[in-house]
Design a protein around this motif. Structure first.
Motif, short mmCIF file in Angstrom:
data_model
loop_
_atom_site.label_atom_id
_atom_site.label_comp_id
_atom_site.label_asym_id
_atom_site.label_seq_id
_atom_site.Cartn_x
_atom_site.Cartn_y
_atom_site.Cartn_z
N ARG A 98 -28.54 30.80 -8.74
CA ARG A 98 -27.21 30.23 -8.53
C ARG A 98 -26.21 30.71 -9.57
O ARG A 98 -25.00 30.64 -9.37
CB ARG A 98 -27.28 28.70 -8.56
N VAL A 99 -26.73 31.18 -10.70
CA VAL A 99 -25.88 31.63 -11.82
C VAL A 99 -25.90 33.15 -11.87
O VAL A 99 -26.96 33.76 -12.04
CB VAL A 99 -26.39 31.05 -13.16
N ARG A 100 -24.74 33.77 -11.72
CA ARG A 100 -24.66 35.22 -11.78
C ARG A 100 -24.50 35.66 -13.23
O ARG A 100 -23.69 35.10 -13.97
CB ARG A 100 -23.48 35.73 -10.94
N LYS A 101 -25.26 36.67 -13.58
CA LYS A 101 -25.24 37.20 -14.93
C LYS A 101 -24.54 38.57 -14.92
O LYS A 101 -25.03 39.51 -14.29
CB LYS A 101 -26.65 37.35 -15.48
N ILE A 151 -25.42 44.87 -24.37
CA ILE A 151 -24.56 44.54 -25.51
C ILE A 151 -23.65 43.35 -25.24
O ILE A 151 -22.92 42.91 -26.12
CB ILE A 151 -23.71 45.75 -25.94
N GLY A 152 -23.71 42.80 -24.02
CA GLY A 152 -22.88 41.64 -23.72
C GLY A 152 -23.32 40.98 -22.43
O GLY A 152 -23.97 41.60 -21.58
N MET A 153 -22.96 39.71 -22.29
CA MET A 153 -23.30 38.97 -21.07
C MET A 153 -22.31 37.84 -20.86
O MET A 153 -21.89 37.18 -21.82
CB MET A 153 -24.72 38.39 -21.16
N THR A 154 -21.93 37.65 -19.61
CA THR A 154 -21.18 36.46 -19.21
C THR A 154 -21.87 35.87 -18.00
O THR A 154 -22.62 36.55 -17.30
CB THR A 154 -19.71 36.80 -18.84
N THR A 155 -21.63 34.58 -17.74
CA THR A 155 -22.24 33.93 -16.57
C THR A 155 -21.16 33.23 -15.76
O THR A 155 -20.15 32.77 -16.30
CB THR A 155 -23.30 32.90 -16.99
N GLU A 172 -13.46 41.33 -16.03
CA GLU A 172 -12.70 41.89 -14.90
C GLU A 172 -13.37 41.63 -13.55
O GLU A 172 -12.71 41.12 -12.62
CB GLU A 172 -12.45 43.38 -15.09
N PRO A 173 -14.67 41.96 -13.35
CA PRO A 173 -15.25 41.69 -12.03
C PRO A 173 -15.31 40.20 -11.69
O PRO A 173 -15.20 39.82 -10.52
CB PRO A 173 -16.66 42.30 -12.14
N MET A 174 -15.47 39.35 -12.71
CA MET A 174 -15.44 37.91 -12.47
C MET A 174 -14.07 37.48 -11.98
O MET A 174 -13.93 36.76 -10.98
CB MET A 174 -15.81 37.16 -13.76
N ALA A 175 -13.03 37.93 -12.68
CA ALA A 175 -11.67 37.54 -12.33
C ALA A 175 -11.28 38.05 -10.96
O ALA A 175 -10.61 37.34 -10.18
CB ALA A 175 -10.69 38.06 -13.39
N LEU A 176 -11.71 39.27 -10.62
CA LEU A 176 -11.38 39.82 -9.31
C LEU A 176 -12.01 39.01 -8.19
O LEU A 176 -11.41 38.83 -7.12
CB LEU A 176 -11.83 41.29 -9.25
N GLU A 177 -13.23 38.54 -8.41
CA GLU A 177 -13.87 37.72 -7.38
C GLU A 177 -13.14 36.40 -7.20
O GLU A 177 -12.87 35.96 -6.07
CB GLU A 177 -15.33 37.45 -7.72
N VAL A 178 -12.80 35.74 -8.31
CA VAL A 178 -12.09 34.46 -8.22
C VAL A 178 -10.73 34.68 -7.55
O VAL A 178 -10.31 33.89 -6.70
CB VAL A 178 -11.91 33.84 -9.62
N MET A 179 -10.06 35.77 -7.92
CA MET A 179 -8.76 36.06 -7.34
C MET A 179 -8.88 36.31 -5.84
O MET A 179 -8.06 35.84 -5.04
CB MET A 179 -8.16 37.29 -8.03
N LYS A 180 -9.90 37.05 -5.44
CA LYS A 180 -10.10 37.37 -4.02
C LYS A 180 -10.25 36.10 -3.19
O LYS A 180 -9.77 36.02 -2.06
CB LYS A 180 -11.35 38.25 -3.86
N ASN A 181 -10.91 35.09 -3.76
CA ASN A 181 -11.13 33.84 -3.04
C ASN A 181 -10.07 32.79 -3.32
O ASN A 181 -10.24 31.64 -2.91
CB ASN A 181 -12.52 33.28 -3.39
#
Length: 407
Positions: free
Chosen positions: A273-276, A287-291, A343-352
């Protein structure tokens, strides 16, 4: 010196079926230690009698006619053979930490049933997770699979990493005879950046990994960004060290606990359920991670009902996102790595046309992290950012007993 111990809880008759043509599934436990998590895992495999097999992890369904038996002897097979299995493992790397792993199962009169695997920091936690998962899975199928049984192992760290392992060995196969089966274990080919769609990652594709484009401004620091729905245990344990390196100073800077325990972190890495979102350096190291998640039940420190009431329209569309954490390795800290992941997180939220929330302690807010996140998110559309809650901690320090004049 590292101490380990194993505890097993296996009824005499775990599965009623005694079909000689069915699978003979052996249950095995091991509590290993080593100078690294990986070598502790290997030691646990050795103690469980399966160290020289290549493991093929199954999805926890018990075929009809199966019979289960707990054994302490090594499993027969040639060096390098494939072992189809279900397994649970837990790790502890800091003195005093305890790792618990457990398999739970239930089966009907034909021998058909279900396995679940869980890990945690206490026996009670693992037992509760096993019972809850099996109850849900049985209810989903609407079939009576009988009484729940469990097998548990624990390991306590004193001065080296430890691993607690419980493994159900289904079947051994050579590479030649298992080639068709080996191609159906759920591996998904890499996805090119042009085709990547992180919204496609879901519970039904646990284990899938896709690649997303790296912003031009971040390419000098980041070679690629992958989005993972589930991370395997050994890799997740390595990520936990990155997590500790990035967050170690917060333990003495904030009243609230902002660092997950290792068992909690590994649970989140396993949770589809949690995207990494993982940033990889040019040397091939993470070198980095967001969820990010839209299933707010997966975030134990927030109230999903509060968000449903505050954002009813977004909740109805499953467009309420929670940004769990962002970490960057101390040697690579800077906006470039963070930019590549956000960036990919924000683009997904923006798309929806969604809403994304996150929390931050005052220490990190004062360091400008909150402003950095807002600037990055605002770059992808018209955004309104607001503070939605506050938490204040108080302390009353006593100096002397009360006197009549102060009462």
């Amino acid at each position: 010196m590292t101490t380990t111990r194993s505890e097993r809880h296996v009824p005499v008759n775990t599965v009623p079926a005694q079909d000689p043509t069915g699978l003979h599934i052996t249950l095995r436990t091991g509590s290993g230690t080593g100078s690294t998590r990986l070598s502790a895992f290997d030691h646990a495999l050795h103690l469980a009698g399966v160290a020289d097999f290549n493991l093929v992890t199954l999805s926890s369904v018990i075929p009809p006619g199966s019979r289960l038996e707990h054994v302490d002897t090594p499993l027969a097979g040639a060096h390098g053979d494939l072992l189809f299995c279900v397994r649970a493992e837990a790790y502890a790397s800091h003195p005093g930490e305890v790792a618990w792993a457990g398999l739970g199962w239930c089966a009907d009169e034909t021998g058909a049933g279900l396995f679940v695997e869980h890990h945690g920091s206490s026996e009670q936690q693992v037992r509760g997770l096993i019972a809850a998962s099996l109850a849900d899975m049985v209810a989903t199928r609407g079939h009576d699979y009988g009484t729940v049984s469990m097998s548990l192992a624990s390991a306590t760290c004193v001065d080296q990493p430890v691993c607690a392992l419980v493994l159900a060995a289904y079947q051994v196969a050579t590479w030649h005879e298992s080639t068709p089966a080996a191609t159906t274990t759920g591996a998904v080919p890499p996805v090119t950046p042009d085709d990547a769609d992180t919204s496609a990652l879901g519970d039904d594709e646990a284990g899938r990994s896709v690649s997303v484009p790296v912003p031009a401004a971040a390419q000098s620091a980041v070679a690629r960004v992958s989005v993972e729905s589930r991370v395997d245990t050994v890799t997740a344990a390595d990520y936990y060290q990155l997590y500790r390196d990035a967050f170690s100073d917060i333990e003495t800077r904030a009243v609230a606990r902002h660092m997950l325990h290792e068992s909690e972190f590994l649970e989140e890495m396993h949770d589809p359920r949690v995207r990494k979102y993982i940033a990889w350096g040019h040397d091939g190291q993470a070198i980095g991670m967001t969820t990010l998640t839209t299933d707010l039940e997966a975030v134990p420190w927030i109230s999903p009902r509060w968000f449903a009431r505050r954002f009813p329209e977004h909740s109805a569309r499953n467009a309420v996102y929670y940004f769990g954490f962002a970490l960057v390795h101390p040697e690579h800290q800077g906006a470039q790595v963070l930019h590549a992941m956000i960036e990919p997180m924000a683009l997904e939220v923006m798309k929806n046309r969604g809403v994304v929330s996150w929390d931050m302690c005052a220490f990190n807010d004062a360091r400008g992290f909150g402003e950095t996140y807002m600037k990055l998110l605002e770059a992808y559309g018209e955004v309104t950012t607001e503070v939605i809650d506050h938490q204040t901690y108080y302390a009353a320090t006593y100096h002397d007993p009360a006197t009549d004049s102060t009462r």
